[in-house]
Design an enzyme around this catalytic site. Structure first.
Site, short mmCIF file in Angstrom:
data_model
loop_
_atom_site.label_atom_id
_atom_site.label_comp_id
_atom_site.label_asym_id
_atom_site.label_seq_id
_atom_site.Cartn_x
_atom_site.Cartn_y
_atom_site.Cartn_z
N HIS A 1 67.29 12.27 107.82
CA HIS A 1 66.77 10.90 107.70
C HIS A 1 65.35 11.06 107.16
O HIS A 1 64.48 11.58 107.88
CB HIS A 1 66.72 10.23 109.07
CG HIS A 1 68.02 9.68 109.55
ND1 HIS A 1 69.10 10.46 109.82
CD2 HIS A 1 68.40 8.39 109.80
CE1 HIS A 1 70.10 9.69 110.23
NE2 HIS A 1 69.72 8.43 110.21
N HIS B 1 76.46 6.51 112.50
CA HIS B 1 76.03 6.94 113.84
C HIS B 1 77.11 6.50 114.84
O HIS B 1 77.01 5.43 115.43
CB HIS B 1 74.69 6.29 114.20
CG HIS B 1 73.56 6.73 113.33
ND1 HIS B 1 72.59 7.61 113.76
CD2 HIS B 1 73.25 6.43 112.03
CE1 HIS B 1 71.72 7.83 112.77
NE2 HIS B 1 72.10 7.11 111.72
N TRP C 1 70.58 -1.12 115.55
CA TRP C 1 69.93 -1.25 114.25
C TRP C 1 70.60 -2.28 113.36
O TRP C 1 70.01 -2.75 112.40
CB TRP C 1 69.93 0.12 113.55
CG TRP C 1 69.08 1.10 114.27
CD1 TRP C 1 67.72 1.27 114.13
CD2 TRP C 1 69.49 2.05 115.26
NE1 TRP C 1 67.29 2.25 114.97
CE2 TRP C 1 68.33 2.76 115.67
CE3 TRP C 1 70.72 2.38 115.84
CZ2 TRP C 1 68.38 3.76 116.64
CZ3 TRP C 1 70.76 3.38 116.80
CH2 TRP C 1 69.60 4.06 117.20
N GLU D 1 62.48 6.81 106.01
CA GLU D 1 63.18 5.54 106.25
C GLU D 1 62.15 4.52 106.73
O GLU D 1 62.04 4.19 107.91
CB GLU D 1 64.30 5.70 107.30
CG GLU D 1 65.18 4.43 107.40
CD GLU D 1 66.22 4.49 108.51
OE1 GLU D 1 66.20 5.45 109.30
OE2 GLU D 1 67.03 3.54 108.58
N HIS E 1 77.58 8.70 106.04
CA HIS E 1 76.43 8.55 106.96
C HIS E 1 76.71 7.42 107.94
O HIS E 1 76.68 6.24 107.59
CB HIS E 1 75.15 8.25 106.16
CG HIS E 1 73.92 8.21 107.00
ND1 HIS E 1 72.80 8.98 106.73
CD2 HIS E 1 73.61 7.51 108.12
CE1 HIS E 1 71.87 8.74 107.63
NE2 HIS E 1 72.34 7.83 108.49
N ASP F 1 76.03 3.50 107.73
CA ASP F 1 74.96 3.79 108.69
C ASP F 1 75.31 3.34 110.11
O ASP F 1 75.29 4.14 111.03
CB ASP F 1 73.64 3.15 108.25
CG ASP F 1 72.41 3.89 108.79
OD1 ASP F 1 72.57 4.99 109.36
OD2 ASP F 1 71.29 3.37 108.64
N GLN G 1 66.82 11.97 117.01
CA GLN G 1 66.37 10.58 116.88
C GLN G 1 64.90 10.38 117.28
O GLN G 1 64.18 9.60 116.68
CB GLN G 1 67.26 9.66 117.73
CG GLN G 1 66.86 8.20 117.73
CD GLN G 1 67.06 7.53 116.38
OE1 GLN G 1 68.16 7.19 116.00
NE2 GLN G 1 65.97 7.35 115.64
N1 17E Z 1 68.48 5.84 113.67
C1 17E Z 1 67.58 5.85 112.66
O1 17E Z 1 66.53 6.53 112.77
N2 17E Z 1 67.83 5.14 111.55
C2 17E Z 1 68.93 4.43 111.44
N3 17E Z 1 69.14 3.74 110.31
C3 17E Z 1 69.89 4.40 112.50
C4 17E Z 1 69.61 5.14 113.59
C5 17E Z 1 71.13 3.59 112.38
FE FE2 Z 2 71.06 6.75 109.81
#
Ligand code: 17E
Ligand code: FE2
Length: 423
Positions: free
Chosen positions: A210, A59, A315, A213, A57, A309, A152
């Site tokens: 995702h 980005h 982030w 989170e 995982h 990540d 996103q």
């Molecule tokens: N985008 C998101 O929604 N959550 C993350 N942890 C990252 C990007 C890195």
């Molecule tokens: Fe992520």
């Protein structure tokens, strides 16, 4: 060169030689004892040889953009998304490709050969995805790359979100993603899960969402993802990433939730350094750790693994590609430094991640499988972790693609002998 000798293997006593031809492993033989080094063989020197590390995982499209144009000052996920939207407005395919390739080289330098990268598809025109599809081909010599269509800014709450996801799948992504906790309403979050699961099923793609989170204990999309997974029988193909809200659910709810999770049989990815950094941000003290329930999922027989990540993005400002650093942090944060976990800790960055990525027979040290392996600087899982071990060599389809010569430390004065522990 078609052989490595004096290798230690996980879960087996003694020393082994591994032979390959045509890019495939031809033999793995127990040695009666240490063998003398020769010019024809790589000498593992009694250190651990494992299948390549797997980064499940990351980005890549956002990597190496921290501070451009502004830093994430609150440290929250949500400010990260805002900062990224600003950077995204200036992104070009060349810029995306250059950063992704640089980051992949950082990963390869640490013994990683399999990567799953989320790609933001909430971008009219999908130029970034096109660039990343090219990167997937261009990087083949170093790394197998799976790409996730990652919405996103939402599927339901972003203009043309469903059409963008569908187009991304038609363009050839490997995995369908989602972000239900970010959709504007609970109903949209639920609808997004049904939409993305149907899309993945129709096109025969994997799923990696995702999911939850956040520290919000009311963010409960995992139960929906798990139930749809159970009904569709897609457990081996579905992964829930982050699920950090589970660290804030109460035990009564979790006891019900875990029943569904076990029935569904989906995989989990925890990003411990990223989550300890982004979560807990609305707490004073006591302050939550903001991670999912890694040991509990593991003990329940579910597949869990660790991931980076981010590398230097809106982030998370740090990161260098070293997945063993993430393992170290994850085991600390999750209270997993007990003896039994130490003995098998590399599972969380190798076999478990390979299972989440459905790598199947494309992965593992077995005769007939790709001659892809990594030599580490210590002789057991425990010692790799304790000594902050490193990947010293990476072999991919029978070719050496990375070698590291570790620095040497000399302790002075040398007149005090202290046998036992190394540096
Ligand atoms: N985008 C998101 O929604 N959550 C993350 N942890 C990252 C990007 C890195
Ligand atoms: Fe992520």
């Amino acid at each position: 060169m078609n052989q490595i000798i004096n290798a230690r293997l996980r879960g087996r006593d003694g020393l082994f030689s591994i032979e390959w031809a045509g890019g495939l492993i031809r033999a793995i033989d127990a040695q009666p004892g240490p063998q003398p080094a020769t010019a024809e063989a790589l000498d593992a020197g009694g250190m651990l040889v494992i299948p390549p590390l797997v980064e499940p995982h990351i980005h890549l499209d956002a990597a190496l953009t921290a501070g451009e144009p502004r830093w994430n000052l609150s440290g929250t996920l949500f400010e990260g998304i805002e900062r990224w939207a600003e950077r995204k407005a200036r992104v070009t395919p060349e810029d995306t490709k250059a950063r992704a390739h640089r980051t992949l080289r950082m990963l390869a330098a640490h013994g990683i050969q399999h990567v799953r990268s989320h790609v933001d598809v909430t971008e009219p025109g999908l130029g970034t995805l096109k660039a990343m599809l090219e990167v997937r081909d261009e990087a083949r010599g170093l790394i197998d790359l799976q790409l996730v269509a990652f919405p996103q800014e939402g599927i339901e709450s972003f203009a043309n979100g469903r059409a963008l996801m569908t187009e991304a799948v038609e363009m050839g992504v490997d995995v369908v993603g989602g972000i239900p906790h970010f959709e504007n309403t609970r109903e949209q979050g639920v609808a997004s899960i049904h939409f993305l699961m149907d899309l993945a099923e129709r096109h025969g793609r994997l799923v990696d969402v995702h999911c939850d989170e956040t520290d919000d204990p009311h963010s409960r999309f995992l139960e929906v993802l798990a139930e749809v997974t159970r009904v569709k029988g897609m457990g081996a193909r579905v992964t829930a990433s982050h699920t950090t809200a589970m660290g804030s659910y109460d035990n009564a709810y979790c006891s019900r939730l875990f029943r569904v999770l076990k029935q569904a049989g989906l995989s989990f990815i925890s990003c411990p350094t990223e989550s300890i950094h982004l979560q807990g941000r609305f707490d004073s003290y006591p302050k939550r750790r903001g991670l999912t329930r890694v040991p509990e999922l593991d003990r329940a027989g579910l597949n869990v693994c660790f991931a980076q990540d981010s590398i230097v993005d809106p982030w998370y400002p740090l990161g260098n590609g070293n997945l063993l650093r993430i393992l170290d942090a994850g085991l600390h944060i999750c209270h997993m430094l007990g003896y039994e976990d130490l003995q098998r800790c590399l599972d969380f960055v190798t076999d478990h991640s390979a299972r989440a990525l459905a790598l199947g027979a494309g992965y593992g040290l077995e005769v007939g499988r790709p001659a892809s392996l990594v030599l580490l600087s210590a002789d057991s899982d425990y010692e790799v972790l304790r000594s902050q071990g490193q990947a010293l060599l990476s072999l991919r389809h029978g070719e050496v693609i990375m070698r590291r010569t570790p620095g040497e430390t000399t302790l002075l004065p040398l007149s005090t002998p202290a046998p036992g522990y190394g540096p």
